[in-house]
Design an enzyme around this catalytic site. Sequence first.
Site, mmCIF file in Angstrom:
data_model
loop_
_atom_site.group_PDB
_atom_site.id
_atom_site.type_symbol
_atom_site.label_atom_id
_atom_site.label_comp_id
_atom_site.label_asym_id
_atom_site.label_seq_id
_atom_site.Cartn_x
_atom_site.Cartn_y
_atom_site.Cartn_z
ATOM 1 N N HIS A 187 2.747 13.486 49.921
ATOM 2 C CA HIS A 187 1.592 13.086 50.408
ATOM 3 C C HIS A 187 1.729 14.163 51.758
ATOM 4 C CE1 HIS A 187 0.462 10.087 48.201
ATOM 5 N NE2 HIS A 187 0.822 8.905 48.999
ATOM 6 N N ARG B 250 3.451 -7.725 52.597
ATOM 7 C CA ARG B 250 3.735 -6.805 53.900
ATOM 8 C C ARG B 250 3.247 -7.317 54.955
ATOM 9 N NH1 ARG B 250 1.351 -1.205 51.002
ATOM 10 N NH2 ARG B 250 3.176 -1.079 49.642
ATOM 11 N N CYS C 203 3.482 4.296 51.234
ATOM 12 C CA CYS C 203 3.850 5.417 51.198
ATOM 13 C C CYS C 203 3.410 6.228 52.598
ATOM 14 C CB CYS C 203 3.605 6.115 49.784
ATOM 15 S SG CYS C 203 2.048 5.926 49.260
ATOM 16 N N ARG D 207 4.298 -4.379 26.870
ATOM 17 C CA ARG D 207 4.055 -3.197 26.258
ATOM 18 C C ARG D 207 5.384 -2.363 26.107
ATOM 19 N NH1 ARG D 207 -0.579 -2.542 29.378
ATOM 20 N NH2 ARG D 207 0.475 -1.127 30.679
ATOM 21 N N ARG E 177 -7.735 11.398 48.712
ATOM 22 C CA ARG E 177 -6.776 11.876 47.737
ATOM 23 C C ARG E 177 -7.333 13.527 47.601
ATOM 24 N NH1 ARG E 177 -3.491 8.381 45.396
ATOM 25 N NH2 ARG E 177 -5.008 6.678 44.817
ATOM 26 N N LYS F 86 -3.955 -0.405 55.631
ATOM 27 C CA LYS F 86 -2.612 -0.456 55.592
ATOM 28 C C LYS F 86 -2.075 0.252 56.492
ATOM 29 C CE LYS F 86 -3.004 -0.568 50.780
ATOM 30 N NZ LYS F 86 -2.522 -0.031 49.384
HETATM 31 O O1 25A Z 1 -1.112 -3.311 43.157
HETATM 32 P P1 25A Z 1 -0.488 -2.254 43.913
HETATM 33 O O2 25A Z 1 0.841 -2.668 45.146
HETATM 34 O O3 25A Z 1 -1.544 -1.663 44.881
HETATM 35 O O4 25A Z 1 -0.077 -1.199 43.050
HETATM 36 C C1 25A Z 1 -0.475 -0.703 41.909
HETATM 37 C C2 25A Z 1 0.011 0.411 41.012
HETATM 38 O O5 25A Z 1 0.590 1.462 42.327
HETATM 39 C C3 25A Z 1 1.875 1.834 41.744
HETATM 40 C C4 25A Z 1 2.417 1.070 40.472
HETATM 41 O O6 25A Z 1 2.105 2.126 39.383
HETATM 42 C C5 25A Z 1 1.243 0.131 40.418
HETATM 43 O O7 25A Z 1 1.048 -0.196 38.881
HETATM 44 N N1 25A Z 1 2.720 1.462 42.835
HETATM 45 C C6 25A Z 1 3.236 0.514 43.215
HETATM 46 N N2 25A Z 1 3.983 0.300 44.298
HETATM 47 C C7 25A Z 1 4.013 1.840 44.711
HETATM 48 C C8 25A Z 1 4.559 2.515 45.733
HETATM 49 N N3 25A Z 1 5.110 2.273 46.859
HETATM 50 C C9 25A Z 1 3.147 2.364 43.787
HETATM 51 N N4 25A Z 1 2.898 3.715 43.804
HETATM 52 C C10 25A Z 1 3.425 4.481 44.801
HETATM 53 N N5 25A Z 1 4.097 3.973 45.741
HETATM 54 P P2 25A Z 1 3.317 2.789 38.392
HETATM 55 O O8 25A Z 1 2.417 3.508 37.320
HETATM 56 O O9 25A Z 1 4.139 3.566 39.183
HETATM 57 O O10 25A Z 1 3.804 1.620 37.861
HETATM 58 C C11 25A Z 1 3.480 0.562 36.917
HETATM 59 C C12 25A Z 1 4.597 -0.010 36.394
HETATM 60 O O11 25A Z 1 4.215 -1.401 36.358
HETATM 61 C C13 25A Z 1 4.659 -1.932 35.061
HETATM 62 N N6 25A Z 1 3.858 -3.107 34.817
HETATM 63 C C14 25A Z 1 2.731 -3.399 34.912
HETATM 64 N N7 25A Z 1 2.108 -4.388 34.260
HETATM 65 C C15 25A Z 1 3.305 -5.138 34.264
HETATM 66 C C16 25A Z 1 4.324 -4.485 34.587
HETATM 67 N N8 25A Z 1 5.645 -4.801 34.685
HETATM 68 C C17 25A Z 1 5.698 -6.108 34.335
HETATM 69 N N9 25A Z 1 4.850 -6.626 34.061
HETATM 70 C C18 25A Z 1 3.703 -6.559 34.119
HETATM 71 N N10 25A Z 1 2.689 -7.237 33.273
HETATM 72 C C19 25A Z 1 4.322 -0.596 34.411
HETATM 73 O O12 25A Z 1 5.070 -0.976 33.121
HETATM 74 C C20 25A Z 1 4.891 0.369 35.073
HETATM 75 O O13 25A Z 1 6.286 0.409 34.830
HETATM 76 P P3 25A Z 1 4.224 -0.469 31.742
HETATM 77 O O14 25A Z 1 5.020 -0.527 30.818
HETATM 78 O O15 25A Z 1 3.091 -1.567 31.623
HETATM 79 O O16 25A Z 1 3.451 0.823 31.683
HETATM 80 C C21 25A Z 1 4.396 1.972 31.424
HETATM 81 C C22 25A Z 1 3.640 2.823 30.486
HETATM 82 O O17 25A Z 1 2.388 2.160 29.851
HETATM 83 C C23 25A Z 1 1.353 3.020 29.760
HETATM 84 N N11 25A Z 1 0.163 2.610 29.981
HETATM 85 C C24 25A Z 1 -0.360 2.231 31.484
HETATM 86 N N12 25A Z 1 -1.456 1.510 31.087
HETATM 87 C C25 25A Z 1 -1.875 1.297 29.738
HETATM 88 C C26 25A Z 1 -0.594 1.830 29.028
HETATM 89 N N13 25A Z 1 -0.853 2.020 27.830
HETATM 90 C C27 25A Z 1 -1.664 1.233 27.079
HETATM 91 N N14 25A Z 1 -2.645 0.695 27.678
HETATM 92 C C28 25A Z 1 -2.840 0.678 29.076
HETATM 93 N N15 25A Z 1 -3.881 0.057 29.671
HETATM 94 C C29 25A Z 1 1.695 4.292 30.762
HETATM 95 O O18 25A Z 1 1.267 5.605 30.031
HETATM 96 C C30 25A Z 1 3.182 4.164 30.998
HETATM 97 O O19 25A Z 1 3.956 5.208 30.408
HETATM 98 O O1 L14 Z 2 0.189 0.282 48.987
HETATM 99 O O2 L14 Z 2 -3.008 4.892 45.200
HETATM 100 O O3 L14 Z 2 1.965 0.884 48.210
HETATM 101 O O4 L14 Z 2 -1.935 6.477 45.965
HETATM 102 C C1 L14 Z 2 0.646 3.322 47.655
HETATM 103 C C2 L14 Z 2 -0.018 4.230 46.749
HETATM 104 C C3 L14 Z 2 -1.307 1.649 46.987
HETATM 105 C C4 L14 Z 2 -1.838 2.634 45.947
HETATM 106 C C5 L14 Z 2 0.757 0.901 48.130
HETATM 107 C C6 L14 Z 2 -2.202 5.074 45.676
HETATM 108 C C7 L14 Z 2 0.152 1.951 47.178
HETATM 109 C C8 L14 Z 2 -1.578 4.007 46.724
#
Ligand code: 25A
Ligand code: L14
Length: 351
Positions: free
Chosen positions: A253, A104, A133, A44, A246, A224
């Site tokens: 945070h 993790r 985080c 995307r 939240r 976690k």
């Molecule tokens: O599974 P987890 O570990 O719990 O993580 C869940 C979410 O937490 C965030 C991260 O969100 C993740 O999606 N995250 C992860 N680790 C974190 C941490 N340590 C954390 N947050 C805090 N602390 P995020 O928004 O920061 O990052 C999302 C990124 O992931 C890319 N992505 C998604 N699918 C992917 C992918 N990259 C590669 N391959 C894939 N299949 C995503 O890229 C983004 O960079 P993107 O290009 O898909 O999305 C960017 C733009 O797209 C828009 N958008 C979002 N959803 C939709 C959409 N547009 C149309 N339709 C949608 N459904 C958004 O507006 C955005 O601008």
């Molecule tokens: O586990 O929703 O690193 O605020 C941290 C942010 C999970 C989601 C992780 C959130 C993410 C969380």
Amino acid sequence: MGLEQEGLHVAVVGATGAVGRQMISLLEASTLPIKTLSLLASARSAGQTQTFKGKDFTIKEATPEAFEGVHLALFSAGGSISKQLAPEAVKRGAVVVDNTSAYRMDPDVPLVVPEVNEHALQEHQGIIANPNCSTIQMVAALEPLRQSYGLKRVIVSTYQAVSGAGLSAVEEMQHQSQAVLNGEPSEAHILPVKGEPKHYQIAYNAVPQIDTFQDNDYTFEEMKMTNETKKIMENADLPVSATCVRLPINTGHAESVYVELDQSNVDTDNIKSVLHDAAGVTVQDDPSEQRYPMPVQAVGEKDVFVGRIRQDLDMENGYHMWVVSDNLLKGAAWNSVQIAETLVKRQLLNN
Ligand code: 25A
Ligand code: L14
């Protein structure tokens, strides 16, 4: 010739996300000898551009082949992407620093906050996990207390920002806030957890659910904090209980941490000076000046801020403190870049 002279090929996965963008700007400012940068995201986002050191870089789709020649890959695109692509990156010779919860608790994967357990990096087998985080900022404040006084137990309540759930959650909060101010009905589709049956308004609210519920009625975010803290502090017996909430805050945070120490009746000035001397921690604590940390002031800062330090009214070894940090920086992108810098310093990348 070592990688340091040759220059590094670095990849950022999830480059367009809330965390990925911060990673790019921290890499820009870091001392890492970056020669090539691959910005990867979903199909995307492929074709968009982002600037790095004044040059335009085109976002490419994250595929297994995209990791050819990559030395170091920083992942922040959600757990399922990490499960799919981190092994592909490792197979091609990269070392992965993963921001998701995917690896993790894997015993073969170091879970690292450099100020606490940098030494764990030495044993890595290709993947290093960046902790949650809320866990990172708590252990950064607890470790100096552990070193000086020993820890008996920890009870924490969090006040977490929306940006942790990604950019789309922040947009949802903004739309809701505007709707409420306009006297219109507000819609919720993402928070508290994408894909769950029920969604609740976050604007002007407090929601006691972050991530999915587990069998013991704690949420995954709470577990976690419990499990990751034990792993990072290398103490499986340390009691840690969390309540994660939240709040309608963009970024930053906050946590109310109650800690029981091995030592009793420690002077709080002593605790403040131990925290003052700790790397990555800033003490902001002066009731007479109404000085204490708050998310709005922590945004954009790399440190963990600690204030409101006081003894419990009843427990001789009990102390309370208020711990605030930018969840996208020390909680995610900065901790990952710190790990990357340490990997280079300790020569732990593959040649
Ligand atoms: O599974 P987890 O570990 O719990 O993580 C869940 C979410 O937490 C965030 C991260 O969100 C993740 O999606 N995250 C992860 N680790 C974190 C941490 N340590 C954390 N947050 C805090 N602390 P995020 O928004 O920061 O990052 C999302 C990124 O992931 C890319 N992505 C998604 N699918 C992917 C992918 N990259 C590669 N391959 C894939 N299949 C995503 O890229 C983004 O960079 P993107 O290009 O898909 O999305 C960017 C733009 O797209 C828009 N958008 C979002 N959803 C939709 C959409 N547009 C149309 N339709 C949608 N459904 C958004 O507006 C955005 O601008
Ligand atoms: O586990 O929703 O690193 O605020 C941290 C942010 C999970 C989601 C992780 C959130 C993410 C969380």
